[in-house]
Design a protein around this motif. Structure first.
Motif: not given
Ligand SMILES: NC(=O)c1ccc[n+]([C@@H]2O[C@H](COP(=O)([O-])OP(=O)(O)OC[C@H]3O[C@@H](n4cnc5c(N)ncnc54)[C@H](O)[C@@H]3O)[C@@H](O)[C@H]2O)c1
Ligand SMILES: O=P(O)(O)OC[C@@H](O)[C@@H](O)[C@H](O)[C@H](O)CO
Length: 383
Positions: A159, A211, A216, A219, A291, A294, A298-299
């Motif tokens: 992180d 985490k 993420n 974010h 960014r 991106r 996947r996300k």
């Protein structure tokens, strides 16, 4: 001590390379970017700037680099001599680098019986497990025993926010001061590396999920909602009240999922969330929403930062709807950016199949999964 690190990008130089240098390693970066490799070999050092009110510059020395396309044999040679191997290339690249790593490890096993550990520092659950699976797919049955005996693949959680760089010096990296590197201790073969800044733990799963599903997940809100609202940077998006409401809601939902799964202390988890929101508002770093957004395919994966906490939230609350996570998932499904291959591919999948089938293909969500209906409603709300 020699470390071979795959990926001389933002996190490779701005985090892993820095910490390895502070632990007295010589780091040999392996990358496919010829310009970066050449520059590292020319300068043999680079600066990391800790971006804060009182910014500090640290010089990382004792570094070299190999271009794995031009000089694969040099990579094999470096693996033969290495004391540690790390990666920060992106989850999808692990399969690509695994063949050369397997060759290096096979050659090494012929003459060097010293154990070696390989730590994948990627944003995913089980990154080193995946690297191991891919490496093993390139070796013979006869090599399995030697590999099992000699090579460890400890999973890790890393992180530190390291934005894309816009510095005059192509090697300089500006990073947030905060960092955390947690590694699974029982998976090591031989000695555990003496890297002061690493936290070694018995079981990594709670750390990586906390985490990934807080930093993420959080974010992703200013990234996807922010992009939808026309913001360019995370910091700009974080100043919007609507984004603030959604990030707090989404982190309360993912928080419920991890608190109930791992029995975390509620007050401590709230402190963790508040600190992360503060990090996203750091005015000394400029991080583009593109960014952080991106790779939306996947996300949106079943075990990644959006779908997994949303479905676990529904499980642990007896079916309550993760409204804020669903809004973020809808914005991710709506993410458009021509320079991002996955964003273009995702829009094509949606155009060809519609949302329900896309969620099935990309996120592993069945059409009758209760989360599918919640997401669908948010997507329809956007139209
Ligand atoms: N940047 C961050 O804030 C951050 C923080 C924590 C974790 N991570 C994770 O670290 C990983 C790397 O992210 P990043 O932000 O540094 O990305 P990046 O794009 O800056 O760096 C990736 C590097 O890998 C190199 N690369 C690509 N293919 C390669 C190959 N076949 N062999 C060797 N090198 C190759 C690229 O040239 C690039 O230099 C990702 O898994 C990311 O999720 C990033
Ligand atoms: O690296 P990704 O693409 O998985 O996620 C984008 C950001 O959320 C990520 O890089 C964070 O900056 C980082 O994980 C902070 O530790």
């Amino acid at each position: 001590m020699l470390a071979v690190h795959f990926g001389a990008g933002n996190i490779g130089r701005g985090f892993i390379g820095l910490l390895l240098n502070q632990a007295n390693y010589h780091t040999t970066f392996v990358d496919v970017n010829a310009a970066t490799v050449e520059e590292i070999n020319k300068k043999q050092q680079y600066n990391v700037v800790l971006a804060a009110e009182e910014s500090e510059t640290v010089t990382v020395k004792n570094v070299s680099a190999i271009n794995s396309i031009a000089d694969p044999d040099k990579v094999i040679e470096a693996i033969r001599e290495a004391d540690l191997i790390t990666t920060a290339v992106g989850p999808n690249i692990l399969a690509i680098i695994s063949e050369l790593i397997a060759k290096g490890l096979s050659e090494r096993a012929k003459t060097n019986k010293k154990p070696l550990n390989l730590i994948a520092c990627e944003n995913m659950v089980g990154g080193s497990d995946l690297l191991k699976e891919k490496v093993y797919s390139h070796i013979t049955e006869a090599e399995h025993n030697a590999f099992d005996e000699l090579y460890g693949f400890p999973n890790a959680a890393v992180d530190r926010i390291v934005p894309n760089q816009v510095n005059e010096d192509p090697l300089e990296v500006s990073v947030e001061p905060y960092f955390e590197w947690v590694v699974e201790e029982p998976a090591f073969k031989g000695e555990v590396p003496a890297i002061n800044s690493v936290t070694y733990v018995e079981d990594l799963k709670p750390y990586i999920e906390r985490k990934l599903f807080t930093v993420n997940t959080g974010h992703a809100v200013p990234a996807y909602i922010g992009r939808q609202m026309g913001y360019k940077t995370i910091n700009e998006a974080m100043h919007d009240e609507k984004v603030q409401e959604i990030i707090k809601g989404a982190l309360a939902e993912s928080g419920e999922a991890v608190i109930q799964t791992y029995d975390f202390d509620r007050a401590e988890h709230q402190e963790y969330i508040d600190k992360i929101i503060g990090r996203f508002m750091n005015p000394y770093i400029s991080d583009d929403v593109t960014r952080v957004a991106r790779g939306p395919i996947r996300k949106l994966g079943a075990n990644d930062r959006l779908i997994r906490p949303a479905s676990v939230y529904m499980e642990v609350t007896g079916g309550k709807e993760p409204t804020y996570l669903a809004k973020t998932i809808a914005a991710a499904l709506n993410y458009k950016f021509d320079e991002d291959k996955e964003a273009v591919e995702l829009q094509q999948i949606i155009a060809d199949n519609g949302i329900v089938k896309t969620l099935e293909k990309v996120s592993g969500l069945a059409a009758d999964h209760p989360l599918t209906g919640v997401i669908l409603r948010e997507v329809e709300g956007l139209e």
